[in-house]
Write a protein that holds these residues in place. Structure first.
Motif, PDB file in Angstrom:
ATOM      1  N   LYS A   1       0.829  -1.223   0.000  1.00  0.00           N
ATOM      2  CA  LYS A   1       0.000   0.000   0.000  1.00  0.00           C
ATOM      3  C   LYS A   1       0.855   1.262   0.000  1.00  0.00           C
ATOM      4  CE  LYS A   1      -3.371  -2.912   0.443  1.00  0.00           C
ATOM      5  NZ  LYS A   1      -4.086  -3.373  -0.770  1.00  0.00           N
ATOM      6  N   ILE A   2       1.870   1.257  -0.869  1.00  0.00           N
ATOM      7  CA  ILE A   2       2.736   2.426  -0.989  1.00  0.00           C
ATOM      8  C   ILE A   2       2.613   2.990  -2.403  1.00  0.00           C
ATOM      9  CG2 ILE A   2       4.384   1.594   0.734  1.00  0.00           C
ATOM     10  CD1 ILE A   2       6.221   0.712  -1.549  1.00  0.00           C
ATOM     11  N   GLU A   3       2.971   4.247  -2.548  1.00  0.00           N
ATOM     12  CA  GLU A   3       2.978   4.884  -3.862  1.00  0.00           C
ATOM     13  C   GLU A   3       4.397   4.892  -4.400  1.00  0.00           C
ATOM     14  OE1 GLU A   3       1.216   8.732  -3.754  1.00  0.00           O
ATOM     15  OE2 GLU A   3      -0.761   8.004  -3.113  1.00  0.00           O
ATOM     16  N   LEU A   4       4.515   4.697  -5.708  1.00  0.00           N
ATOM     17  CA  LEU A   4       5.827   4.651  -6.347  1.00  0.00           C
ATOM     18  C   LEU A   4       6.093   5.926  -7.132  1.00  0.00           C
ATOM     19  CD1 LEU A   4       5.899   0.992  -7.753  1.00  0.00           C
ATOM     20  CD2 LEU A   4       6.634   1.816  -5.508  1.00  0.00           C
ATOM     21  N   SER A   5       7.356   6.277  -7.189  1.00  0.00           N
ATOM     22  CA  SER A   5       7.802   7.404  -8.004  1.00  0.00           C
ATOM     23  C   SER A   5       8.933   6.923  -8.894  1.00  0.00           C
ATOM     24  CB  SER A   5       8.282   8.551  -7.112  1.00  0.00           C
ATOM     25  OG  SER A   5       9.048   9.485  -7.857  1.00  0.00           O
ATOM     26  N   ASP A   6       9.036   7.483 -10.078  1.00  0.00           N
ATOM     27  CA  ASP A   6      10.125   7.106 -10.978  1.00  0.00           C
ATOM     28  C   ASP A   6      11.485   7.437 -10.382  1.00  0.00           C
ATOM     29  OD1 ASP A   6       8.313   6.208 -12.826  1.00  0.00           O
ATOM     30  OD2 ASP A   6       8.313   8.065 -14.007  1.00  0.00           O
ATOM     31  N   GLU A   7      11.484   8.309  -9.397  1.00  0.00           N
ATOM     32  CA  GLU A   7      12.742   8.740  -8.788  1.00  0.00           C
ATOM     33  C   GLU A   7      13.143   7.895  -7.585  1.00  0.00           C
ATOM     34  OE1 GLU A   7      14.353  11.103 -10.436  1.00  0.00           O
ATOM     35  OE2 GLU A   7      12.630  11.149 -11.792  1.00  0.00           O
ATOM     36  N   ASP A   8      12.287   6.966  -7.181  1.00  0.00           N
ATOM     37  CA  ASP A   8      12.576   6.158  -5.989  1.00  0.00           C
ATOM     38  C   ASP A   8      13.841   5.332  -6.155  1.00  0.00           C
ATOM     39  OD1 ASP A   8      10.423   6.928  -4.407  1.00  0.00           O
ATOM     40  OD2 ASP A   8       9.102   5.350  -5.172  1.00  0.00           O
ATOM     41  N   THR A   9      14.709   5.389  -5.157  1.00  0.00           N
ATOM     42  CA  THR A   9      15.862   4.491  -5.103  1.00  0.00           C
ATOM     43  C   THR A   9      15.448   3.226  -4.350  1.00  0.00           C
ATOM     44  OG1 THR A   9      16.651   5.382  -2.991  1.00  0.00           O
ATOM     45  CG2 THR A   9      17.415   6.473  -5.019  1.00  0.00           C
ATOM     46  N   GLY A  10      16.292   2.226  -4.392  1.00  0.00           N
ATOM     47  CA  GLY A  10      15.999   1.009  -3.657  1.00  0.00           C
ATOM     48  C   GLY A  10      15.852   1.273  -2.166  1.00  0.00           C
ATOM     49  N   LEU A  11      16.708   2.143  -1.645  1.00  0.00           N
ATOM     50  CA  LEU A  11      16.631   2.489  -0.217  1.00  0.00           C
ATOM     51  C   LEU A  11      15.312   3.180   0.103  1.00  0.00           C
ATOM     52  CD1 LEU A  11      17.774   2.769   2.611  1.00  0.00           C
ATOM     53  CD2 LEU A  11      18.993   4.834   1.861  1.00  0.00           C
ATOM     54  N   GLU A  12      14.896   4.096  -0.745  1.00  0.00           N
ATOM     55  CA  GLU A  12      13.638   4.801  -0.500  1.00  0.00           C
ATOM     56  C   GLU A  12      12.452   3.843  -0.544  1.00  0.00           C
ATOM     57  OE1 GLU A  12      14.879   9.226  -2.214  1.00  0.00           O
ATOM     58  OE2 GLU A  12      14.136   7.666  -3.579  1.00  0.00           O
ATOM     59  N   LEU A  13      12.493   2.880  -1.442  1.00  0.00           N
ATOM     60  CA  LEU A  13      11.425   1.880  -1.509  1.00  0.00           C
ATOM     61  C   LEU A  13      11.396   1.036  -0.233  1.00  0.00           C
ATOM     62  CD1 LEU A  13      11.886   0.697  -5.201  1.00  0.00           C
ATOM     63  CD2 LEU A  13       9.918   1.958  -4.306  1.00  0.00           C
ATOM     64  N   LEU A  14      12.581   0.643   0.221  1.00  0.00           N
ATOM     65  CA  LEU A  14      12.662  -0.162   1.433  1.00  0.00           C
ATOM     66  C   LEU A  14      12.152   0.624   2.636  1.00  0.00           C
ATOM     67  CD1 LEU A  14      13.574  -2.931   2.494  1.00  0.00           C
ATOM     68  CD2 LEU A  14      15.828  -1.929   2.932  1.00  0.00           C
ATOM     69  N   GLU A  15      12.493   1.902   2.692  1.00  0.00           N
ATOM     70  CA  GLU A  15      12.026   2.745   3.792  1.00  0.00           C
ATOM     71  C   GLU A  15      10.514   2.928   3.752  1.00  0.00           C
ATOM     72  OE1 GLU A  15      14.459   6.210   3.245  1.00  0.00           O
ATOM     73  OE2 GLU A  15      15.970   5.515   4.703  1.00  0.00           O
ATOM     74  N   LYS A  16       9.964   3.026   2.555  1.00  0.00           N
ATOM     75  CA  LYS A  16       8.505   3.146   2.425  1.00  0.00           C
ATOM     76  C   LYS A  16       7.810   1.903   2.968  1.00  0.00           C
ATOM     77  CE  LYS A  16       8.141   6.315  -1.547  1.00  0.00           C
ATOM     78  NZ  LYS A  16       7.633   6.492  -2.927  1.00  0.00           N
ATOM     79  N   VAL A  17       8.378   0.733   2.631  1.00  0.00           N
ATOM     80  CA  VAL A  17       7.802  -0.520   3.121  1.00  0.00           C
ATOM     81  C   VAL A  17       7.881  -0.572   4.640  1.00  0.00           C
ATOM     82  CG1 VAL A  17       8.078  -3.032   3.197  1.00  0.00           C
ATOM     83  CG2 VAL A  17       8.274  -1.812   1.015  1.00  0.00           C
ATOM     84  N   GLY A  18       9.057  -0.255   5.174  1.00  0.00           N
ATOM     85  CA  GLY A  18       9.244  -0.298   6.621  1.00  0.00           C
ATOM     86  C   GLY A  18       8.329   0.664   7.355  1.00  0.00           C
ATOM     87  N   LYS A  19       8.180   1.854   6.811  1.00  0.00           N
ATOM     88  CA  LYS A  19       7.328   2.860   7.449  1.00  0.00           C
ATOM     89  C   LYS A  19       5.868   2.425   7.418  1.00  0.00           C
ATOM     90  CE  LYS A  19       6.296   7.806   7.412  1.00  0.00           C
ATOM     91  NZ  LYS A  19       6.585   9.118   6.747  1.00  0.00           N
ATOM     92  N   LYS A  20       5.442   1.896   6.260  1.00  0.00           N
ATOM     93  CA  LYS A  20       4.046   1.480   6.126  1.00  0.00           C
ATOM     94  C   LYS A  20       3.726   0.327   7.065  1.00  0.00           C
ATOM     95  CE  LYS A  20       0.196   2.256   3.879  1.00  0.00           C
ATOM     96  NZ  LYS A  20      -0.430   3.582   3.830  1.00  0.00           N
ATOM     97  N   ARG A  21       4.696  -0.531   7.301  1.00  0.00           N
ATOM     98  CA  ARG A  21       4.494  -1.682   8.175  1.00  0.00           C
ATOM     99  C   ARG A  21       4.768  -1.355   9.650  1.00  0.00           C
ATOM    100  NH1 ARG A  21       4.403  -6.964   5.819  1.00  0.00           N
ATOM    101  NH2 ARG A  21       3.064  -6.790   3.982  1.00  0.00           N
ATOM    102  N   GLY A  22       5.101  -0.103   9.936  1.00  0.00           N
ATOM    103  CA  GLY A  22       5.346   0.304  11.319  1.00  0.00           C
ATOM    104  C   GLY A  22       6.614  -0.262  11.911  1.00  0.00           C
ATOM    105  N   MET A  23       7.604  -0.481  11.061  1.00  0.00           N
ATOM    106  CA  MET A  23       8.873  -1.057  11.522  1.00  0.00           C
ATOM    107  C   MET A  23       9.817   0.058  11.931  1.00  0.00           C
ATOM    108  SD  MET A  23       9.292  -4.003   8.602  1.00  0.00           S
ATOM    109  CE  MET A  23       8.116  -5.355   8.488  1.00  0.00           C
ATOM    110  N   MET A  24       9.561   0.610  13.103  1.00  0.00           N
ATOM    111  CA  MET A  24      10.328   1.756  13.586  1.00  0.00           C
ATOM    112  C   MET A  24      11.169   1.347  14.795  1.00  0.00           C
ATOM    113  SD  MET A  24       8.971   3.723  11.332  1.00  0.00           S
ATOM    114  CE  MET A  24       9.610   5.342  11.758  1.00  0.00           C
ATOM    115  N   ILE A  25      12.279   2.044  14.962  1.00  0.00           N
ATOM    116  CA  ILE A  25      13.113   1.854  16.144  1.00  0.00           C
ATOM    117  C   ILE A  25      13.255   3.196  16.833  1.00  0.00           C
ATOM    118  CG2 ILE A  25      14.341  -0.173  15.302  1.00  0.00           C
ATOM    119  CD1 ILE A  25      16.545   1.543  14.277  1.00  0.00           C
ATOM    120  N   SER A  26      13.986   3.243  17.924  1.00  0.00           N
ATOM    121  CA  SER A  26      14.096   4.463  18.734  1.00  0.00           C
ATOM    122  C   SER A  26      14.567   5.651  17.902  1.00  0.00           C
ATOM    123  CB  SER A  26      15.062   4.232  19.891  1.00  0.00           C
ATOM    124  OG  SER A  26      16.342   3.864  19.421  1.00  0.00           O
ATOM    125  N   GLY A  27      13.994   6.798  18.187  1.00  0.00           N
ATOM    126  CA  GLY A  27      14.374   8.009  17.476  1.00  0.00           C
ATOM    127  C   GLY A  27      13.624   8.200  16.177  1.00  0.00           C
ATOM    128  N   GLY A  28      12.630   7.343  15.934  1.00  0.00           N
ATOM    129  CA  GLY A  28      11.835   7.486  14.715  1.00  0.00           C
ATOM    130  C   GLY A  28      12.513   6.942  13.469  1.00  0.00           C
TER     131      GLY A  28
END
Length: 293
Positions: free
Chosen positions: A233-260
């Motif tokens: 359930k994430i939106e894609l952009s042509d500019e997304d890097t692999g890291l940005e995609l991974l971060e989107k997945v982690g954020k959407k799934r609530g995979m957070m650690i201390s400090g946000g």
């Protein structure tokens, strides 16, 4: 793929060198070789040494895990292997899909000359002996267990586990020789190694799992975008890097650690696990080579 940020993957445990010797020394005991490939990576999961190792023995190719692969591309692969003069079937060893066609096809196509010769000489009851080969984790044991109707071969999900050859008798007319999984000494093409790593054929222990997941997400975003937009359930952009995609997945799934901060390692494990289990849909990682005009 851009592999500049990944270390060279070289993985060839000592027992795999032993497997190569076992294959060549046992060829005289069998009538044909059944080569199991991963339908998601048919060329990458095909040991380039196998032609030499099996010395032109009659061979059939099974595209296993077809339930995880893109159906249209799987058919292209079947046509490719048939055009190369090799019988090919798509199967799924876990569900049993397509397995009932294996032995009839071997008898009518792969070993037709031998079967005709035996029939002429009144030897129709002679057993057919088949060698089963393939890289680790491709499904050899699952295939044998399905064909034998029991847990005759040890199933091991971890790639690189040492095993020895074993004979399995299906009936009075068919015997299978199961060989341990064999990779090759050097990956000349690192894209091949990375595709194998995506599917779990190469142990995650020797790779940077976050970088691997980033590369997989980049491939999916380009070739199967709905596989990740619908699953995560994430939106894609042509500019997304692999890291940005991974971060989107982690954020959407609530995979957070201390400090946000986003737990990208946990997100990477999730992405790879869900790809390998088919939760991202039916995906193939490579298409058949184009014939030169």
């Amino acid at each position: 793929m851009d592999n500049s940020d990944m270390k060279q993957i070289q993985w060839f445990p000592g027992h795999m060198a032993k497997t190569r010797r076992l294959i060549t020394s046992n060829l005289s005991l069998v009538d044909a070789v059944v080569e199991i490939l991963d339908a998601r990576t048919p060329l990458s999961s095909r040991n380039p040494e196998m032609d030499k190792l099996t010395r032109n023995k009659p061979r059939m190719v099974l595209l296993n895990k077809c339930d995880l692969a893109d159906d249209k591309t799987t058919q292209l692969w079947i046509n490719y292997f048939k055009n190369c003069g090799c019988a090919a079937l798509s199967v799924d060893c876990k569900s049993g899909k397509g397995l009932k066609f294996i032995l009839p096809t071997i008898k009518s196509t792969v070993l037709k000359e031998l079967m005709d010769k035996r029939a002429k000489n009144g030897m129709t009851g002679a057993a057919i002996r088949l060698m089963i080969v393939g890289i680790p984790n491709v499904g050899k044991s699952s295939l044998i267990n399905k064909l034998a109707g029991s847990k005759r071969a040890k199933v091991e999900d971890r790639p690189g586990v040492t095993r020895t050859k074993q004979w399995v008798k299906l009936d009075n007319n068919t015997e299978l020789l199961d060989m341990p999984g064999v990779l090759w000494p050097k990956f000349e093409d690192q894209d091949v190694a990375i595709r194998l790593a995506f599917t779990g054929a190469i142990s995650d222990d020797i790779l940077d799992i976050e970088t691997l997941a980033m590369k997989l997400l980049s491939y999916l975003a380009e070739n199967y975008p709905t596989s990740i937009t619908e699953r995560y359930k994430i939106e894609l952009s042509d500019e997304d890097t692999g890291l940005e995609l991974l971060e989107k997945v982690g954020k959407k799934r609530g995979m957070m650690i201390s400090g946000g901060e986003i737990n990208t390692e946990r997100a990477a494990i999730t992405v790879l696990d869900e790809f390998r289990s088919g939760k991202l849909g039916k995906i193939t990682l490579e298409a058949p080579p184009q014939k030169e005009q």
